[in-house]
Design an enzyme around this catalytic site. Structure first.
Site, PDB file in Angstrom:
ATOM      1  N   PHE A 157      -4.360 -20.398  17.407  1.00 24.37           N
ATOM      2  CA  PHE A 157      -4.283 -19.105  18.065  1.00 24.37           C
ATOM      3  C   PHE A 157      -5.465 -19.167  19.172  1.00 24.37           C
ATOM      4  CE2 PHE A 157      -2.948 -18.395  13.708  1.00 24.37           C
ATOM      5  CZ  PHE A 157      -1.711 -17.440  13.887  1.00 24.37           C
ATOM      6  N   ASP A 158      -4.903 -18.293  20.300  1.00 21.89           N
ATOM      7  CA  ASP A 158      -6.103 -17.798  21.076  1.00 21.89           C
ATOM      8  C   ASP A 158      -6.845 -16.487  20.232  1.00 21.89           C
ATOM      9  OD1 ASP A 158      -7.274 -16.890  23.610  1.00 21.89           O
ATOM     10  OD2 ASP A 158      -6.008 -15.403  23.598  1.00 21.89           O
ATOM     11  N   LYS A 159      -7.917 -16.020  20.595  1.00 16.85           N
ATOM     12  CA  LYS A 159      -8.388 -14.868  20.022  1.00 16.85           C
ATOM     13  C   LYS A 159      -8.048 -13.491  20.329  1.00 16.85           C
ATOM     14  CE  LYS A 159     -12.914 -13.976  20.737  1.00 16.85           C
ATOM     15  NZ  LYS A 159     -12.845 -12.514  21.114  1.00 16.85           N
ATOM     16  N   LYS A 165      -7.773 -25.973  26.585  1.00 15.79           N
ATOM     17  CA  LYS A 165      -6.656 -25.754  25.544  1.00 15.79           C
ATOM     18  C   LYS A 165      -5.474 -26.648  25.392  1.00 15.79           C
ATOM     19  CE  LYS A 165      -7.973 -20.768  25.496  1.00 15.79           C
ATOM     20  NZ  LYS A 165      -7.639 -19.474  25.224  1.00 15.79           N
ATOM     21  N   ALA A 209       0.085 -19.547  19.784  1.00 15.02           N
ATOM     22  CA  ALA A 209       0.045 -18.323  19.872  1.00 15.02           C
ATOM     23  C   ALA A 209      -0.829 -17.648  20.863  1.00 15.02           C
ATOM     24  CB  ALA A 209       0.017 -17.451  18.601  1.00 15.02           C
TER      25      ALA A 209
END
Length: 635
Positions: free
Chosen positions: A307-309, A491, A508
């Site tokens: 996940f991205d935040k 990333k 995501a």
């Protein structure tokens, strides 16, 4: 051929009537009339079947229709008129039932199409007039009253209303929207009145793109479907050869012909595509866009989610909690300079600063020149003849901006409190800090637990945010790993590392800043309020709206769809094996075999149709809870 297809149902009905007449003539002892009636029924019903068989042969393909025609010719040759007529009728009637049942699996897309507005009220020359949706132009003002449908994408400029966005997000609970909020075509105004500026019209609207993507996805084939298509091309001629061998061994033409008919791979060929269509249709109805059967297949195998935040694990609606200034610059002045620079940026943190300026009525923005967006770090621009640099520590260091111990201490304190800190420098001197905080989604923790229970082995967070905020989020959500202060390329490196470890990775993000990582992952997932253009085009999977539980629905739907597909394939194979065994031992005859074959096709479709209602009960329970909460708030 088009005329034949147009009257195919009538041909089926006439064939049935002639068969019934044949049985009546037979009971009356009129053998000649009986044979004449049954032969006529066979010939009439064979017309559409024969046409399709001929078309397949022209394309050098062996179709099921070709097997049926060969079998029918053989049955007529041995004077089995009852079986030849019943086989052709059952084949046509089975095709009719298949089309009717398959149409129901596409009901999700049809219900979406039904929601597409046909006309709208626009304000031209100070007057409100009704125009066709395709005649609305960008920049025009569109008005919508209670019960009206939103015809275009745009921003509210006047009024307030309760908006039902079920067509876009799958979420039936209406949301309140007012001036400055975005509206998407296909939404419904439950109560209220709004005026909006049309920003995207016609085929450019989110709703139009959703329909286009769902149509394309339902046509896209999974690995299983592609394999079965290839298999059918080998299997069909193989059946013809085997039926000839059966005849050479048994010297019984009747058994050979029956073998030919019951070996038709109808249920086998349709089993995978119908599950694919039903699963994708279910997703579309629930705000989950799965881009084809191949994506559904890969999604079902995912074991690691990254996940991205911001905007993914958090709500994506951050607020400025505090502004700290240095060097004698006033808070409002720093806000105006920074907001003027960020006004051209699409980044959520930059837009948060702009919103704070608007909130304080500090909207005297200067035009920014020589704007340079540094991906994953910040922005550089000239505002009113001064150079403004806004972003993270790394950006400051790269541009030689000095950060004193006191300034660093204040930034660290803010980060430990869960804030993201944006450093703002004017003319190469650090002038202040913007403390920005975002809230974790309420349903994130429970949804992550559901994902683990469904089979996800590892959950990781990659963020460009500071390590203190990242740790707070990671601890609260009990993530397995987190990595902070990353650039987009970092990333990508983490995704590549996980894939090399043999993991099937879903990434995501918000579909814009995380586009490289989303593209690198086995499955790219974009989350957004109605889906940005980049999200709709880049990601394999798009969750529309802010409901985090849709991710759980998407994952469990994929696993259930692939399971359903396998059930259909094994059932179809089992039926064919049992039928062939029955033919060879003499317990199954031609008409019976055709009936069982067509029944197996219908059962395969009915099994796939269960996917249309998958998760319905759970979604209804969630909706009831949200409606109760909405009622409590109003009270």
């Amino acid at each position: 051929m088009q005329i034949i297809n147009k009257y195919k149902n009538q041909i089926t009905a006439v064939s049935f009537v002639l068969i019934v007449l044949g049985y009546i003539f037979g009971n009356m002892g009129e053998t000649g009339l009986k044979d004449y009636s049954l032969i006529t029924a066979t010939l009439i019903a064979s017309i559409p079947i024969g046409m399709k068989a001929y078309q397949s042969l022209r394309m050098k393909a062996f179709s099921i229709e070709l097997l049926v025609i060969i079998a029918v010719v053989g049955a007529l040759y041995i004077h089995e008129y009852v079986e030849s007529s019943v086989v052709t009728f059952l084949f046509l009637f089975g095709a009719y039932l298949e089309a009717r049942t398959l149409e129901k699996t596409r009901s999700s897309l049809k219900s979406l199409l039904d929601l597409a507005p046909q006309e709208a009220e626009v304000i031209r020359g100070g007057e409100k007039i009704i125009v066709a949706v395709e005649d609305i132009e960008e920049g025009e003002t569109v008005s919508i009253r209670s019960g009206g449908k939103v015809a275009v994408d745009g921003t509210i400029t006047k009024g307030e209303a309760l908006i039902n966005e079920a067509a876009i997000t799958g979420e039936s609970v209406p949301v309140t929207k007012t001036i400055g909020d975005r509206l998407f075509s296909g939404s419904l105004v439950d109560h209220g009145y709004v005026e909006m500026t049309a920003e995207k019209v016609g085929e450019d609207t989110t709703f139009a793109k959703i329909i286009e993507l769902v149509e394309e996805a339902q046509e896209a084939k999974s690995k299983a479907a592609r394999f079965l298509d290839s298999f059918a091309q080998i299997y069909t001629p193989a059946v013809v050869i085997l039926s000839l061998l059966v005849y050479l061994i048994t010297r019984d033409l009747h058994i050979s012909i029956t073998f030919l008919v019951v070996a038709c791979p109808g249920a086998l060929v349709i089993g995978a595509p119908v599950s694919n269509v039903a699963g994708i249709g279910n997703g579309a109805k629930n705000g989950v866009l799965v881009k084809g059967g191949e994506v559904m297949d890969r999604l079902s195998k995912v074991d690691t989610i990254v996940f991205d935040k911001t905007g993914t694990l958090t709500k994506g609606r951050p607020e400025v909690t505090k502004i700290v200034t240095f060097g004698g610059m006033e808070e409002e002045e720093l806000l105006r300079y920074t907001a003027s620079a960020e006004n051209v940026s699409e980044h959520h943190l930059g837009q948060t600063i702009v919103k704070e300026a608007v909130k304080r009525n500090n909207t005297d923005f200067e035009e920014a020149h020589n704007v340079s967006v540094i991906k994953g770090q910040g922005i550089l621009a000239e505002v009113a003849g001064r150079t403004v640099l806004a972003g993270n520590r790394s950006l400051m260091e790269q541009n030689g901006i000095r950060i004193s111990e006191r300034e660093e201490e204040l930034a660290t304190i803010g980060e430990k409190e869960g804030n993201t800190v944006v450093f703002s420098a004017v003319d190469s001197t650090l002038m202040g800090l913007f403390m920005i905080k975002d809230q974790i989604r309420e349903d994130a923790y429970s949804s992550l637990k559901e994902l683990r229970a469904a089979g996800i082995k590892k959950i990781i967070m990659l963020t460009g945010d500071n390590r203190h905020t990242a740790k707070l989020v990671s601890d609260e959500l009990e993530l397995d790993e987190y990595y902070a202060e990353l650039l987009p390329k970092n990333k990508v490196e983490h995704i590549e590392r996980l894939k090399k470890e043999g993991r099937i990775v879903l990434m995501a993000g918000d579909g814009i800043n995380d586009a490289p990582a989303i593209a690198t992952a086995d499955i790219g997932l974009a989350m957004g309020d109605g889906g940005t253009d980049v999200a709709l085009e880049t990601a394999d999977l798009v969750l529309l709206g802010d409901n985090f539980s849709k991710l759980t629905h998407a994952y469990t739907l994929a696993k259930t769809t692939i399971k359903n597909m396998k059930q259909n394939i094994w059932f179809a194979v089992g039926v064919v094996v049992l039928l062939l065994y029955g033919v060879l031992n003499g317990s199954i005859h031609l008409a019976e075999g055709m009936f069982i074959h067509e029944a197996s096709v219908i059962l395969v479709i009915v099994n796939a149709m269960r996917l249309v209602k998958f998760g319905k009960k759970k979604n209804e329970e969630r909706t009831k809870v949200k409606m109760r909460n909405l009622t409590d708030v109003k009270a």
